[in-house]
Design an enzyme around this catalytic site. Sequence first.
Site, PDB file in Angstrom:
ATOM      1  N   SER A 145       0.831  -1.194   0.000  1.00 12.82           N
ATOM      2  CA  SER A 145       0.000   0.000   0.000  1.00 12.82           C
ATOM      3  C   SER A 145       0.876   1.259   0.000  1.00 12.82           C
ATOM      4  CB  SER A 145      -0.965  -0.047   1.186  1.00 12.82           C
ATOM      5  OG  SER A 145      -1.998   0.889   1.042  1.00 12.82           O
ATOM      6  N   ASP A 205     -10.119  -3.176  -5.391  1.00 12.53           N
ATOM      7  CA  ASP A 205      -9.220  -2.261  -4.692  1.00 12.53           C
ATOM      8  C   ASP A 205      -9.103  -0.986  -5.516  1.00 12.53           C
ATOM      9  OD1 ASP A 205      -7.155  -0.975  -3.356  1.00 12.53           O
ATOM     10  OD2 ASP A 205      -5.664  -2.529  -3.690  1.00 12.53           O
ATOM     11  N   HIS A 229      -8.442  -4.735  -0.905  1.00 12.97           N
ATOM     12  CA  HIS A 229      -7.174  -4.130  -0.493  1.00 12.97           C
ATOM     13  C   HIS A 229      -6.759  -4.656   0.888  1.00 12.97           C
ATOM     14  CE1 HIS A 229      -4.080  -0.996  -0.480  1.00 12.97           C
ATOM     15  NE2 HIS A 229      -4.331  -0.865   0.806  1.00 12.97           N
TER      16      HIS A 229
END
Length: 399
Positions: free
Chosen positions: A189, A343, A373
């Site tokens: 991320s 996501d 995600h």
Amino acid sequence: MRTKPFYFLILGTLIAYYMYTPLPDNVEEPWKIMLLNVLLKTMSYLAELAEILGLSHYMESMMFFISLEVVPPTSDENVTVSDTTFNNIPVRIYVPKRKPELLRRGLFYIHGGGWCFGSNAFKEYDLLSRWTADRLDAVVISTNYRLAPKYHFPAQFEDVYTALKWFLHPKVLESYGVDPGRVGISGDSAGGNLAAAVAQQLLRDSDVKTKLKIQSLIYPALQSFDMDLPSYRENSHYPVLPRSLMVRFWSEYFTTDRSLEKAMLSNQHIPLESSHQFKFVTWSSLLPEKFKKGHIYKNPTRGSLELAKKYPGFLDVRASPLLADDNTLRGLPLTYVITCQYDVLRDDGLMYVTRLQNAGVRVTHNHIEGALHGILSLPLIQIRYTATNQYIHWLHENL
């Protein structure tokens, strides 16, 4: 007395409404996802309430909740775990206990959390680093960095780069028994963003002699130019990372001024003077056909030059690695990219895969259907273990 069943019915209906989250049919274990989302929603609502009441910043409240999942550096029968600093940057080190036959691999890991919260001591990150060190027989360095809203870009980038350069020093690698030819970087991320950014920066730094063998980018955030990608449109309300939260993460990375967030939400933050950089993030030419799904590309409305002058970070390649030119990309190492179907960051990863491949970089792309995600950090979800096994297997084969 007759009204009690009615009240219980109403209460049950309200609880079910609060817990239920519509999910696509191919999402596995949906009720586990819904229960996790209840926890995330509740934390978010409490953080919003604290911000409205002037008690604390939203991100600081979220960091408080996350800190409840922090664990101390605890060694086990397979791995020695310790906390230290690399040039004043806090890191957690994982070293296998078994005696090595040769110099070990080295992996530098960067946690996610939207540049605003998270920690290398978060239980799920500790587990991932522990598993990686044991199964790869590798030394894993998991770094921390300063966080927004107290610190803004480029503080996070600078901290990560400082710690990475320290680790890559030949004497430091030697002290940990790491083979300088088998060092890689990984992050998820926002950590994937930082991993991509520092990997590019290393190419421009003549002081660093050790080269990265691989980079692994796990559902990375790679650009803040276009908040209207197909993945942002399709997944704007799904659990873990809705569009509104991702946009706020981006804006908080650069400033607490909510005017930038407002401009990003309407996709009107890039000034005319920087419009030439859109060629690096134009999804209509960079996404594979199956991910366009009939979406129509809309030229973003040009934003205020004043915002860009006040907060130039959102135009900086160190914040948006997708803005790197092809000459930079050509120098990058063997790459592994994970993207998830549901996501908002999916298309960031897809576009980077395309651009890296076009630049001649060898890329392994693991696109995980039915995934949200953050799957490598979601507890009790079976797909997490499948994705983690695939990630560690790729590292085993390529690092």
